[in-house]
Design a protein around this motif. Sequence first.
Motif, PDB file in Angstrom:
ATOM      1  N   ALA A  23      46.545 -91.776  63.651  1.00 24.40           N
ATOM      2  CA  ALA A  23      46.755 -93.205  63.426  1.00 24.40           C
ATOM      3  C   ALA A  23      47.640 -93.445  62.208  1.00 24.40           C
ATOM      4  O   ALA A  23      48.511 -94.311  62.226  1.00 24.40           O
ATOM      5  N   ALA A  24      47.451 -92.642  61.165  1.00 25.22           N
ATOM      6  CA  ALA A  24      48.213 -92.822  59.927  1.00 25.22           C
ATOM      7  C   ALA A  24      49.661 -92.368  60.050  1.00 25.22           C
ATOM      8  O   ALA A  24      50.493 -92.738  59.219  1.00 25.22           O
ATOM      9  N   THR A  25      49.970 -91.596  61.092  1.00 21.99           N
ATOM     10  CA  THR A  25      51.322 -91.055  61.239  1.00 21.99           C
ATOM     11  C   THR A  25      52.016 -91.487  62.530  1.00 21.99           C
ATOM     12  O   THR A  25      53.159 -91.106  62.769  1.00 21.99           O
ATOM     13  N   GLY A  26      51.338 -92.232  63.366  1.00 22.22           N
ATOM     14  CA  GLY A  26      51.926 -92.630  64.644  1.00 22.22           C
ATOM     15  C   GLY A  26      52.033 -91.480  65.629  1.00 22.22           C
ATOM     16  O   GLY A  26      52.915 -91.452  66.473  1.00 22.22           O
ATOM     17  N   THR A  27      51.126 -90.536  65.512  1.00 20.80           N
ATOM     18  CA  THR A  27      51.115 -89.332  66.349  1.00 20.80           C
ATOM     19  C   THR A  27      50.162 -89.519  67.521  1.00 20.80           C
ATOM     20  O   THR A  27      49.096 -90.113  67.365  1.00 20.80           O
ATOM     21  N   CYS A  28      50.534 -89.005  68.681  1.00 18.59           N
ATOM     22  CA  CYS A  28      49.649 -89.033  69.855  1.00 18.59           C
ATOM     23  C   CYS A  28      48.643 -87.895  69.755  1.00 18.59           C
ATOM     24  O   CYS A  28      48.928 -86.849  69.184  1.00 18.59           O
ATOM     25  N   LEU A  29      47.468 -88.099  70.341  1.00 23.05           N
ATOM     26  CA  LEU A  29      46.424 -87.083  70.372  1.00 23.05           C
ATOM     27  C   LEU A  29      46.166 -86.696  71.820  1.00 23.05           C
ATOM     28  O   LEU A  29      45.851 -87.552  72.649  1.00 23.05           O
ATOM     29  N   ASP A  30      46.323 -85.421  72.121  1.00 20.35           N
ATOM     30  CA  ASP A  30      46.073 -84.904  73.464  1.00 20.35           C
ATOM     31  C   ASP A  30      44.836 -84.014  73.409  1.00 20.35           C
ATOM     32  O   ASP A  30      44.801 -83.052  72.637  1.00 20.35           O
ATOM     33  N   LEU A  31      43.823 -84.344  74.206  1.00 15.32           N
ATOM     34  CA  LEU A  31      42.567 -83.597  74.234  1.00 15.32           C
ATOM     35  C   LEU A  31      42.443 -82.845  75.556  1.00 15.32           C
ATOM     36  O   LEU A  31      42.588 -83.441  76.623  1.00 15.32           O
ATOM     37  N   VAL A  32      42.186 -81.550  75.453  1.00 16.16           N
ATOM     38  CA  VAL A  32      42.085 -80.700  76.629  1.00 16.16           C
ATOM     39  C   VAL A  32      40.623 -80.282  76.817  1.00 16.16           C
ATOM     40  O   VAL A  32      40.030 -79.666  75.936  1.00 16.16           O
ATOM     41  N   TYR A  33      40.069 -80.651  77.962  1.00 13.88           N
ATOM     42  CA  TYR A  33      38.681 -80.337  78.295  1.00 13.88           C
ATOM     43  C   TYR A  33      38.515 -78.855  78.606  1.00 13.88           C
ATOM     44  O   TYR A  33      39.484 -78.197  78.949  1.00 13.88           O
ATOM     45  N   PRO A  34      37.278 -78.344  78.476  1.00 12.88           N
ATOM     46  CA  PRO A  34      36.055 -79.070  78.134  1.00 12.88           C
ATOM     47  C   PRO A  34      35.969 -79.365  76.638  1.00 12.88           C
ATOM     48  O   PRO A  34      36.402 -78.573  75.817  1.00 12.88           O
ATOM     49  N   LEU A  35      35.420 -80.522  76.325  1.00 13.42           N
ATOM     50  CA  LEU A  35      35.166 -80.909  74.948  1.00 13.42           C
ATOM     51  C   LEU A  35      33.720 -80.566  74.614  1.00 13.42           C
ATOM     52  O   LEU A  35      32.862 -80.601  75.486  1.00 13.42           O
ATOM     53  N   GLY A  36      33.459 -80.300  73.361  1.00 13.05           N
ATOM     54  CA  GLY A  36      32.094 -80.001  72.935  1.00 13.05           C
ATOM     55  C   GLY A  36      31.291 -81.251  72.632  1.00 13.05           C
ATOM     56  O   GLY A  36      30.220 -81.184  72.032  1.00 13.05           O
ATOM     57  N   PHE A  37      31.774 -82.412  73.062  1.00 18.44           N
ATOM     58  CA  PHE A  37      31.142 -83.694  72.760  1.00 18.44           C
ATOM     59  C   PHE A  37      31.746 -84.741  73.690  1.00 18.44           C
ATOM     60  O   PHE A  37      32.738 -84.491  74.372  1.00 18.44           O
ATOM     61  N   ASP A  38      31.169 -85.923  73.663  1.00 21.56           N
ATOM     62  CA  ASP A  38      31.670 -87.064  74.423  1.00 21.56           C
ATOM     63  C   ASP A  38      32.587 -87.859  73.498  1.00 21.56           C
ATOM     64  O   ASP A  38      32.204 -88.168  72.372  1.00 21.56           O
ATOM     65  N   ILE A  39      33.802 -88.178  73.937  1.00 23.38           N
ATOM     66  CA  ILE A  39      34.722 -88.863  73.026  1.00 23.38           C
ATOM     67  C   ILE A  39      34.301 -90.295  72.712  1.00 23.38           C
ATOM     68  O   ILE A  39      34.861 -90.922  71.824  1.00 23.38           O
ATOM     69  N   SER A  40      33.307 -90.803  73.399  1.00 24.21           N
ATOM     70  CA  SER A  40      32.791 -92.109  73.026  1.00 24.21           C
ATOM     71  C   SER A  40      31.626 -91.989  72.043  1.00 24.21           C
ATOM     72  O   SER A  40      31.106 -92.978  71.566  1.00 24.21           O
ATOM     73  N   GLU A  41      31.274 -90.767  71.716  1.00 20.06           N
ATOM     74  CA  GLU A  41      30.134 -90.495  70.833  1.00 20.06           C
ATOM     75  C   GLU A  41      30.338 -91.144  69.456  1.00 20.06           C
ATOM     76  O   GLU A  41      31.439 -91.165  68.918  1.00 20.06           O
ATOM     77  N   LYS A  42      29.255 -91.638  68.882  1.00 24.70           N
ATOM     78  CA  LYS A  42      29.303 -92.344  67.605  1.00 24.70           C
ATOM     79  C   LYS A  42      29.912 -91.487  66.488  1.00 24.70           C
ATOM     80  O   LYS A  42      30.675 -91.985  65.674  1.00 24.70           O
ATOM     81  N   ALA A  43      29.630 -90.196  66.469  1.00 23.86           N
ATOM     82  CA  ALA A  43      30.156 -89.327  65.410  1.00 23.86           C
ATOM     83  C   ALA A  43      31.677 -89.262  65.429  1.00 23.86           C
ATOM     84  O   ALA A  43      32.320 -89.224  64.377  1.00 23.86           O
ATOM     85  N   VAL A  44      32.280 -89.273  66.586  1.00 27.06           N
ATOM     86  CA  VAL A  44      33.741 -89.245  66.684  1.00 27.06           C
ATOM     87  C   VAL A  44      34.305 -90.569  66.200  1.00 27.06           C
ATOM     88  O   VAL A  44      35.232 -90.614  65.399  1.00 27.06           O
ATOM     89  N   ARG A  45      33.750 -91.657  66.663  1.00 31.44           N
ATOM     90  CA  ARG A  45      34.236 -92.968  66.229  1.00 31.44           C
ATOM     91  C   ARG A  45      34.063 -93.133  64.732  1.00 31.44           C
ATOM     92  O   ARG A  45      34.934 -93.664  64.049  1.00 31.44           O
ATOM     93  N   HIS A  46      32.918 -92.679  64.209  1.00 31.07           N
ATOM     94  CA  HIS A  46      32.649 -92.815  62.784  1.00 31.07           C
ATOM     95  C   HIS A  46      33.656 -92.011  61.961  1.00 31.07           C
ATOM     96  O   HIS A  46      34.196 -92.498  60.975  1.00 31.07           O
ATOM     97  N   ALA A  47      33.927 -90.778  62.342  1.00 26.31           N
ATOM     98  CA  ALA A  47      34.870 -89.948  61.591  1.00 26.31           C
ATOM     99  C   ALA A  47      36.275 -90.534  61.653  1.00 26.31           C
ATOM    100  O   ALA A  47      37.051 -90.393  60.720  1.00 26.31           O
ATOM    101  N   GLY A  48      36.617 -91.191  62.746  1.00 27.26           N
ATOM    102  CA  GLY A  48      37.925 -91.829  62.879  1.00 27.26           C
ATOM    103  C   GLY A  48      37.954 -93.217  62.291  1.00 27.26           C
ATOM    104  O   GLY A  48      38.983 -93.880  62.299  1.00 27.26           O
ATOM    105  N   LEU A  49      36.804 -93.675  61.796  1.00 28.08           N
ATOM    106  CA  LEU A  49      36.635 -95.002  61.242  1.00 28.08           C
ATOM    107  C   LEU A  49      37.177 -96.052  62.204  1.00 28.08           C
ATOM    108  O   LEU A  49      36.973 -95.958  63.398  1.00 28.08           O
ATOM    109  N   ASP A  50      37.861 -97.043  61.693  1.00 26.20           N
ATOM    110  CA  ASP A  50      38.359 -98.096  62.573  1.00 26.20           C
ATOM    111  C   ASP A  50      39.754 -97.779  63.112  1.00 26.20           C
ATOM    112  O   ASP A  50      40.407 -98.630  63.687  1.00 26.20           O
ATOM    113  N   TYR A  51      40.185 -96.533  62.961  1.00 26.86           N
ATOM    114  CA  TYR A  51      41.512 -96.135  63.419  1.00 26.86           C
ATOM    115  C   TYR A  51      41.537 -95.652  64.853  1.00 26.86           C
ATOM    116  O   TYR A  51      42.596 -95.516  65.445  1.00 26.86           O
ATOM    117  N   TRP A  52      40.399 -95.337  65.427  1.00 24.15           N
ATOM    118  CA  TRP A  52      40.331 -94.748  66.767  1.00 24.15           C
ATOM    119  C   TRP A  52      41.107 -95.586  67.785  1.00 24.15           C
ATOM    120  O   TRP A  52      41.802 -95.061  68.631  1.00 24.15           O
TER     121      TRP A  52
END
Length: 170
Positions: A23-52
């Motif tokens: 978010a701070a650099t205008g970079t795209c994020l590409d996620l390749v499954y399987p993920l070790g978590f759900d991307i809607s999970e609170k911990a991911v949103r929290h770590a990304g703060l309001d930038y997600w």
Amino acid sequence: MLHIVLFEPEIPQNTGNIARTCAATGTCLDLVYPLGFDISEKAVRHAGLDYWKDVTITTYKNTSEFLLAHKDDELFFFTTKARKTYSDVKYPTDKDVYLIFGKESRGIEEEVLLQYKDRCVRIPMINDTRSLNLSNSAAIAAYEYYRQRGFDGEFTLKGELHRHTWEDNV
């Protein structure tokens, strides 16, 4: 356009921190499954703060799908096993660039690295340090890419204090 690609990330806080860097650099994020978590999970949103919400996220079913979709693109694989460093690379400015990182526990599969051995890069470390944190590595790599481009675009290059000016006598 720059993309940070995470192959099978395992730790939601790392992915959230990387999303914040994106978010701070205008970079795209590409996620390749399987993920070790759900991307809607609170911990991911929290770590990304309001930038997600400010990050363009693309997902892929697996590594093979990603590699097939980007077979003609500029791919750079970050691994502690590479012979050249990330700063040895002159990143292209006229096409999309993909900086690829493996899962926290094992990195990128060696079979993949061997397919792209001329595109493997590392971040130097002293002594026998095993590795850097994934989110730190992604930030180092992204900022090197933008440094080579002269921080063009929307980067704010002039820092300002909140309550004072740099000319104030303290």
